[in-house]
Write a protein that holds these residues in place. Structure first.
Motif, PDB file in Angstrom:
ATOM      1  N   UNK A  32      26.043   5.873   0.094  1.00  0.00           N
ATOM      2  CA  UNK A  32      26.699   6.074   1.391  1.00  0.00           C
ATOM      3  C   UNK A  32      26.080   7.278   2.098  1.00  0.00           C
ATOM      4  N   UNK A  33      25.826   8.348   1.357  1.00  0.00           N
ATOM      5  CA  UNK A  33      25.210   9.539   1.943  1.00  0.00           C
ATOM      6  C   UNK A  33      23.831   9.191   2.506  1.00  0.00           C
ATOM      7  N   UNK A  34      23.026   8.467   1.748  1.00  0.00           N
ATOM      8  CA  UNK A  34      21.692   8.074   2.219  1.00  0.00           C
ATOM      9  C   UNK A  34      21.759   7.234   3.488  1.00  0.00           C
ATOM     10  N   UNK A  39      21.046   6.980   9.369  1.00  0.00           N
ATOM     11  CA  UNK A  39      21.617   6.742  10.703  1.00  0.00           C
ATOM     12  C   UNK A  39      21.399   7.960  11.600  1.00  0.00           C
ATOM     13  N   UNK A  40      21.671   9.143  11.066  1.00  0.00           N
ATOM     14  CA  UNK A  40      21.509  10.375  11.847  1.00  0.00           C
ATOM     15  C   UNK A  40      20.039  10.576  12.225  1.00  0.00           C
ATOM     16  N   UNK A  41      19.150  10.328  11.288  1.00  0.00           N
ATOM     17  CA  UNK A  41      17.722  10.502  11.564  1.00  0.00           C
ATOM     18  C   UNK A  41      17.214   9.481  12.575  1.00  0.00           C
ATOM     19  N   UNK A  42      17.744   8.278  12.565  1.00  0.00           N
ATOM     20  CA  UNK A  42      17.271   7.229  13.480  1.00  0.00           C
ATOM     21  C   UNK A  42      17.869   7.325  14.884  1.00  0.00           C
ATOM     22  N   UNK A  43      18.951   8.069  15.050  1.00  0.00           N
ATOM     23  CA  UNK A  43      19.630   8.107  16.342  1.00  0.00           C
ATOM     24  C   UNK A  43      18.714   8.524  17.491  1.00  0.00           C
ATOM     25  N   UNK A  52       9.366   8.376  16.449  1.00  0.00           N
ATOM     26  CA  UNK A  52       9.587   8.478  15.003  1.00  0.00           C
ATOM     27  C   UNK A  52      10.657   9.534  14.742  1.00  0.00           C
ATOM     28  N   UNK A  53      11.493   9.350  13.722  1.00  0.00           N
ATOM     29  CA  UNK A  53      12.562  10.322  13.450  1.00  0.00           C
ATOM     30  C   UNK A  53      12.062  11.753  13.260  1.00  0.00           C
ATOM     31  N   UNK A  54      10.917  11.923  12.600  1.00  0.00           N
ATOM     32  CA  UNK A  54      10.413  13.274  12.338  1.00  0.00           C
ATOM     33  C   UNK A  54       9.808  13.935  13.580  1.00  0.00           C
ATOM     34  N   UNK A  55       9.719  13.219  14.681  1.00  0.00           N
ATOM     35  CA  UNK A  55       9.254  13.806  15.943  1.00  0.00           C
ATOM     36  C   UNK A  55      10.364  14.582  16.642  1.00  0.00           C
ATOM     37  N   UNK A  56      11.622  14.331  16.266  1.00  0.00           N
ATOM     38  CA  UNK A  56      12.750  15.030  16.892  1.00  0.00           C
ATOM     39  C   UNK A  56      12.828  16.429  16.298  1.00  0.00           C
ATOM     40  N   UNK A  57      12.578  17.414  17.121  1.00  0.00           N
ATOM     41  CA  UNK A  57      12.447  18.808  16.707  1.00  0.00           C
ATOM     42  C   UNK A  57      13.678  19.351  15.982  1.00  0.00           C
ATOM     43  N   UNK A  58      14.840  18.839  16.274  1.00  0.00           N
ATOM     44  CA  UNK A  58      16.089  19.354  15.711  1.00  0.00           C
ATOM     45  C   UNK A  58      16.561  18.566  14.492  1.00  0.00           C
ATOM     46  N   UNK A  59      15.732  17.690  13.959  1.00  0.00           N
ATOM     47  CA  UNK A  59      16.151  16.793  12.885  1.00  0.00           C
ATOM     48  C   UNK A  59      15.646  17.244  11.521  1.00  0.00           C
ATOM     49  N   UNK A  60      16.463  17.025  10.503  1.00  0.00           N
ATOM     50  CA  UNK A  60      16.023  17.272   9.131  1.00  0.00           C
ATOM     51  C   UNK A  60      15.064  16.172   8.667  1.00  0.00           C
ATOM     52  N   UNK A  61      14.862  15.155   9.474  1.00  0.00           N
ATOM     53  CA  UNK A  61      13.896  14.108   9.131  1.00  0.00           C
ATOM     54  C   UNK A  61      12.500  14.703   8.951  1.00  0.00           C
ATOM     55  N   UNK A  62      12.235  15.814   9.611  1.00  0.00           N
ATOM     56  CA  UNK A  62      10.955  16.513   9.446  1.00  0.00           C
ATOM     57  C   UNK A  62      10.782  16.918   7.986  1.00  0.00           C
ATOM     58  N   UNK A  63      11.831  17.497   7.409  1.00  0.00           N
ATOM     59  CA  UNK A  63      11.792  17.936   6.010  1.00  0.00           C
ATOM     60  C   UNK A  63      11.677  16.744   5.066  1.00  0.00           C
TER      61      UNK A  63
END
Length: 76
Positions: A32-34, A39-43, A52-63
């Protein structure tokens, strides 16, 4: 965007960051956490802000993508 949302809501005096009437969801398993993290990364992608999710500067998707985001993620 946040200021406009705040202007439309009589309960907010300046800006509105969170959706009104949001309800907590119990994160009871790693699966469920994953799903919620995905969902948060794809928003920002779904909203059309980035490709791409990691392009959003404020996202942990970068990490999650091997980079270094603005905030340090906890090892917990």
């Amino acid at each position: 965007m946040f200021k406009r949302a705040g202007l439309r809501n009589s309960n907010v005096s300046n800006i509105q960051l969170w959706q009104q009437n949001s309800h907590p969801i119990e994160l009871w398993s790693p699966v469920v956490i994953d799903k919620k993290v995905e969902y948060i990364h794809m928003y920002p992608v779904v909203a059309g802000f980035v490709a791409e999710p990691h392009h959003w500067k404020y996202s942990s998707a970068i990490d999650y993508n091997g980079g270094k985001g603005l905030l340090r993620l906890s090892d917990v």
